[in-house]
Write a protein that holds these residues in place. Structure first.
Motif, PDB file in Angstrom:
ATOM      1  N   TYR A   1      -4.048  11.043  -7.984  1.00 52.89           N
ATOM      2  CA  TYR A   1      -4.113  10.361  -6.689  1.00 52.89           C
ATOM      3  C   TYR A   1      -4.833   9.020  -6.796  1.00 52.89           C
ATOM      4  CZ  TYR A   1      -2.180  14.129  -3.911  1.00 52.89           C
ATOM      5  OH  TYR A   1      -1.334  15.048  -3.376  1.00 52.89           O
ATOM      6  N   GLN A   2      -5.853   8.946  -7.618  1.00 51.33           N
ATOM      7  CA  GLN A   2      -6.546   7.674  -7.828  1.00 51.33           C
ATOM      8  C   GLN A   2      -5.610   6.646  -8.458  1.00 51.33           C
ATOM      9  OE1 GLN A   2     -10.063   8.487 -10.123  1.00 51.33           O
ATOM     10  NE2 GLN A   2     -11.043   9.601  -8.457  1.00 51.33           N
ATOM     11  N   LYS A   3      -4.841   7.077  -9.443  1.00 47.85           N
ATOM     12  CA  LYS A   3      -3.880   6.172 -10.082  1.00 47.85           C
ATOM     13  C   LYS A   3      -2.782   5.756  -9.104  1.00 47.85           C
ATOM     14  CE  LYS A   3      -4.552   7.735 -14.793  1.00 47.85           C
ATOM     15  NZ  LYS A   3      -3.953   8.399 -15.958  1.00 47.85           N
ATOM     16  N   LEU A   4      -2.334   6.711  -8.298  1.00 55.63           N
ATOM     17  CA  LEU A   4      -1.314   6.417  -7.298  1.00 55.63           C
ATOM     18  C   LEU A   4      -1.809   5.374  -6.302  1.00 55.63           C
ATOM     19  CD1 LEU A   4       1.501   7.218  -6.175  1.00 55.63           C
ATOM     20  CD2 LEU A   4       0.288   8.863  -4.742  1.00 55.63           C
ATOM     21  N   TRP A   5      -3.044   5.535  -5.817  1.00 57.12           N
ATOM     22  CA  TRP A   5      -3.616   4.575  -4.883  1.00 57.12           C
ATOM     23  C   TRP A   5      -3.759   3.215  -5.549  1.00 57.12           C
ATOM     24  CZ3 TRP A   5      -4.079   3.380  -0.114  1.00 57.12           C
ATOM     25  CH2 TRP A   5      -4.968   2.405   0.275  1.00 57.12           C
ATOM     26  N   TRP A   6      -4.192   3.171  -6.803  1.00 57.28           N
ATOM     27  CA  TRP A   6      -4.343   1.909  -7.505  1.00 57.28           C
ATOM     28  C   TRP A   6      -2.991   1.215  -7.658  1.00 57.28           C
ATOM     29  CZ3 TRP A   6      -2.692  -0.364 -12.041  1.00 57.28           C
ATOM     30  CH2 TRP A   6      -3.346  -1.539 -12.383  1.00 57.28           C
ATOM     31  N   GLU A   7      -1.949   1.972  -7.996  1.00 58.03           N
ATOM     32  CA  GLU A   7      -0.604   1.403  -8.126  1.00 58.03           C
ATOM     33  C   GLU A   7      -0.110   0.851  -6.791  1.00 58.03           C
ATOM     34  OE1 GLU A   7       1.733   1.006 -10.588  1.00 58.03           O
ATOM     35  OE2 GLU A   7       0.195   1.499 -12.069  1.00 58.03           O
ATOM     36  N   TYR A   8      -0.330   1.582  -5.719  1.00 57.85           N
ATOM     37  CA  TYR A   8       0.070   1.123  -4.383  1.00 57.85           C
ATOM     38  C   TYR A   8      -0.637  -0.185  -4.045  1.00 57.85           C
ATOM     39  CZ  TYR A   8       0.089   0.751   0.677  1.00 57.85           C
ATOM     40  OH  TYR A   8       0.196   0.279   1.948  1.00 57.85           O
ATOM     41  N   PHE A   9      -1.932  -0.225  -4.247  1.00 59.66           N
ATOM     42  CA  PHE A   9      -2.702  -1.426  -3.943  1.00 59.66           C
ATOM     43  C   PHE A   9      -2.245  -2.594  -4.804  1.00 59.66           C
ATOM     44  CE2 PHE A   9      -6.354  -4.253  -4.413  1.00 59.66           C
ATOM     45  CZ  PHE A   9      -6.663  -4.486  -3.091  1.00 59.66           C
ATOM     46  N   ASP A  10      -1.982  -2.333  -6.070  1.00 57.82           N
ATOM     47  CA  ASP A  10      -1.561  -3.395  -6.988  1.00 57.82           C
ATOM     48  C   ASP A  10      -0.195  -3.954  -6.594  1.00 57.82           C
ATOM     49  OD1 ASP A  10      -1.894  -4.980  -9.377  1.00 57.82           O
ATOM     50  OD2 ASP A  10      -0.310  -3.743 -10.252  1.00 57.82           O
ATOM     51  N   HIS A  11       0.722  -3.121  -6.139  1.00 60.79           N
ATOM     52  CA  HIS A  11       2.070  -3.580  -5.803  1.00 60.79           C
ATOM     53  C   HIS A  11       2.153  -4.209  -4.412  1.00 60.79           C
ATOM     54  CE1 HIS A  11       2.952  -1.700  -9.457  1.00 60.79           C
ATOM     55  NE2 HIS A  11       4.231  -1.468  -9.249  1.00 60.79           N
ATOM     56  N   THR A  12       1.255  -3.851  -3.513  1.00 59.26           N
ATOM     57  CA  THR A  12       1.296  -4.437  -2.167  1.00 59.26           C
ATOM     58  C   THR A  12       0.437  -5.684  -2.057  1.00 59.26           C
ATOM     59  OG1 THR A  12      -0.474  -2.965  -1.413  1.00 59.26           O
ATOM     60  CG2 THR A  12       1.794  -2.269  -1.015  1.00 59.26           C
ATOM     61  N   ASN A  13      -0.394  -5.914  -3.031  1.00 62.09           N
ATOM     62  CA  ASN A  13      -1.264  -7.088  -3.033  1.00 62.09           C
ATOM     63  C   ASN A  13      -0.462  -8.330  -3.425  1.00 62.09           C
ATOM     64  OD1 ASN A  13      -3.527  -8.663  -2.946  1.00 62.09           O
ATOM     65  ND2 ASN A  13      -4.262  -8.058  -4.951  1.00 62.09           N
ATOM     66  N   ILE A  14      -0.548  -9.372  -2.622  1.00 63.89           N
ATOM     67  CA  ILE A  14       0.138 -10.628  -2.909  1.00 63.89           C
ATOM     68  C   ILE A  14      -0.892 -11.590  -3.485  1.00 63.89           C
ATOM     69  CG2 ILE A  14       1.459 -12.549  -1.952  1.00 63.89           C
ATOM     70  CD1 ILE A  14       2.272 -10.605   0.323  1.00 63.89           C
ATOM     71  N   LYS A  15      -0.776 -11.848  -4.773  1.00 67.34           N
ATOM     72  CA  LYS A  15      -1.785 -12.645  -5.473  1.00 67.34           C
ATOM     73  C   LYS A  15      -1.896 -14.074  -4.946  1.00 67.34           C
ATOM     74  CE  LYS A  15      -1.367  -9.853  -9.633  1.00 67.34           C
ATOM     75  NZ  LYS A  15      -1.139  -8.686  -8.850  1.00 67.34           N
ATOM     76  N   GLU A  16      -0.793 -14.626  -4.462  1.00 67.28           N
ATOM     77  CA  GLU A  16      -0.805 -15.992  -3.938  1.00 67.28           C
ATOM     78  C   GLU A  16      -1.549 -16.082  -2.607  1.00 67.28           C
ATOM     79  OE1 GLU A  16       2.069 -14.481  -4.879  1.00 67.28           O
ATOM     80  OE2 GLU A  16       2.264 -15.485  -6.821  1.00 67.28           O
ATOM     81  N   ARG A  17      -1.696 -14.974  -1.918  1.00 67.26           N
ATOM     82  CA  ARG A  17      -2.348 -14.989  -0.604  1.00 67.26           C
ATOM     83  C   ARG A  17      -3.739 -14.364  -0.638  1.00 67.26           C
ATOM     84  NH1 ARG A  17       1.457 -13.150   4.037  1.00 67.26           N
ATOM     85  NH2 ARG A  17      -0.151 -14.246   5.151  1.00 67.26           N
ATOM     86  N   LYS A  18      -4.331 -14.327  -1.803  1.00 64.34           N
ATOM     87  CA  LYS A  18      -5.647 -13.729  -1.967  1.00 64.34           C
ATOM     88  C   LYS A  18      -6.709 -14.594  -1.297  1.00 64.34           C
ATOM     89  CE  LYS A  18      -6.681 -11.471  -5.718  1.00 64.34           C
ATOM     90  NZ  LYS A  18      -7.047 -11.143  -7.095  1.00 64.34           N
ATOM     91  N   LYS A  19      -7.530 -13.963  -0.471  1.00 64.07           N
ATOM     92  CA  LYS A  19      -8.603 -14.655   0.245  1.00 64.07           C
ATOM     93  C   LYS A  19      -9.921 -13.967  -0.080  1.00 64.07           C
ATOM     94  CE  LYS A  19      -5.567 -15.936   4.002  1.00 64.07           C
ATOM     95  NZ  LYS A  19      -5.264 -15.841   5.410  1.00 64.07           N
TER      96      LYS A  19
END
Length: 65
Positions: A25-43
């Motif tokens: 579940y920890q890996k699943l959450w990390w994968e979800y966060f990594d794929h939904t995060n838009i690096k160009e819009r990081k604030k």
């Protein structure tokens, strides 16, 4: 109820304290966060307002598996 855990074991990347399902579940959450995060819009400034840097070590999305 009391739980005696060694905090040094929890900080490890592959801890024997957690069950295999918890690690999945920890890996699943990390994968979800990594794929939904838009690096160009990081604030970072806004992120620091919501979650101070001293708490980042406890966040699952900040750990690398």
């Amino acid at each position: 109820m009391s739980v005696d855990l060694d905090l040094k074991l929890i900080d490890g990347k592959s801890s024997s304290v957690f069950l295999d399902s918890e690690i999945q579940y920890q890996k699943l959450w990390w994968e979800y966060f990594d794929h939904t995060n838009i690096k160009e819009r990081k604030k970072i400034k806004l992120h620091l307002q919501h979650v101070p840097k001293r708490y980042w070590k406890y966040l699952m999305e900040k750990k690398i598996f």
